[in-house]
Design a protein around this motif. Sequence first.
Motif, short mmCIF file in Angstrom:
data_model
loop_
_atom_site.label_atom_id
_atom_site.label_comp_id
_atom_site.label_asym_id
_atom_site.label_seq_id
_atom_site.Cartn_x
_atom_site.Cartn_y
_atom_site.Cartn_z
N UNK A 286 6.29 -35.14 82.89
CA UNK A 286 5.71 -34.13 83.79
C UNK A 286 6.19 -32.71 83.49
N UNK A 287 7.48 -32.54 83.27
CA UNK A 287 7.99 -31.19 83.02
C UNK A 287 7.56 -30.68 81.65
N UNK A 288 7.51 -31.57 80.65
CA UNK A 288 7.07 -31.16 79.32
C UNK A 288 5.60 -30.76 79.33
N UNK A 289 4.78 -31.56 80.00
CA UNK A 289 3.35 -31.23 80.07
C UNK A 289 3.14 -29.93 80.82
N UNK A 290 3.87 -29.73 81.91
CA UNK A 290 3.78 -28.48 82.66
C UNK A 290 4.15 -27.29 81.78
N UNK A 291 5.21 -27.43 81.00
CA UNK A 291 5.64 -26.34 80.11
C UNK A 291 4.58 -26.01 79.08
N UNK A 292 3.98 -27.03 78.48
CA UNK A 292 2.96 -26.81 77.45
C UNK A 292 1.72 -26.16 78.06
N UNK A 293 1.25 -26.68 79.17
CA UNK A 293 0.05 -26.12 79.80
C UNK A 293 0.31 -24.69 80.26
N UNK A 294 1.47 -24.42 80.81
CA UNK A 294 1.81 -23.06 81.24
C UNK A 294 1.82 -22.11 80.05
N UNK A 295 2.39 -22.55 78.93
CA UNK A 295 2.42 -21.70 77.73
C UNK A 295 1.01 -21.41 77.23
N UNK A 296 0.15 -22.41 77.26
CA UNK A 296 -1.24 -22.21 76.82
C UNK A 296 -1.95 -21.22 77.73
N UNK A 297 -1.81 -21.39 79.03
CA UNK A 297 -2.44 -20.49 80.00
C UNK A 297 -1.93 -19.07 79.85
N UNK A 298 -0.66 -18.94 79.51
CA UNK A 298 -0.06 -17.61 79.35
C UNK A 298 -0.34 -16.98 77.99
N UNK A 299 -1.14 -17.65 77.17
CA UNK A 299 -1.57 -17.06 75.91
C UNK A 299 -0.70 -17.36 74.71
N UNK A 300 0.05 -18.46 74.74
CA UNK A 300 0.86 -18.85 73.58
C UNK A 300 -0.04 -18.96 72.35
N UNK B 276 0.07 -20.36 66.24
CA UNK B 276 1.11 -20.35 65.20
C UNK B 276 2.52 -20.51 65.78
N UNK B 277 2.65 -20.33 67.10
CA UNK B 277 3.96 -20.49 67.75
C UNK B 277 4.11 -21.85 68.43
N UNK B 278 3.26 -22.80 68.09
CA UNK B 278 3.24 -24.09 68.77
C UNK B 278 4.56 -24.84 68.66
N UNK B 279 5.29 -24.66 67.55
CA UNK B 279 6.57 -25.34 67.37
C UNK B 279 7.59 -24.95 68.44
N UNK B 280 7.45 -23.77 69.01
CA UNK B 280 8.38 -23.32 70.04
C UNK B 280 8.22 -24.10 71.34
N UNK B 281 7.10 -24.80 71.49
CA UNK B 281 6.87 -25.58 72.71
C UNK B 281 7.61 -26.92 72.69
N UNK B 282 8.01 -27.35 71.51
CA UNK B 282 8.67 -28.66 71.38
C UNK B 282 10.02 -28.63 72.08
#
Length: 56
Positions: A29-43, A46-52
């Motif tokens: 749940x927290x990982x998915x929330x972090x990824x979705x939040x980053x996408x919504x915020x315009x991540x 090319x910076x996708x590795x930072x979400x891991x």
Amino acid sequence: MAGHDAGAQNWAMFVSLIEMCKLNKTEPPSDITSVVTAIVNGNKQEDIDQLATVEV
């Protein structure tokens, strides 16, 4: 055949994400929330590795 191919593909990606979290002993749940939040915020793609949360 019911449904749509894109829906099946999206579901497969979602389930893969959850299973990856479990394998890496993180909290889905927290990982998915972090990824979705980053996408919504315009991540940027090319910076996708930072979400891991773990090194892959």
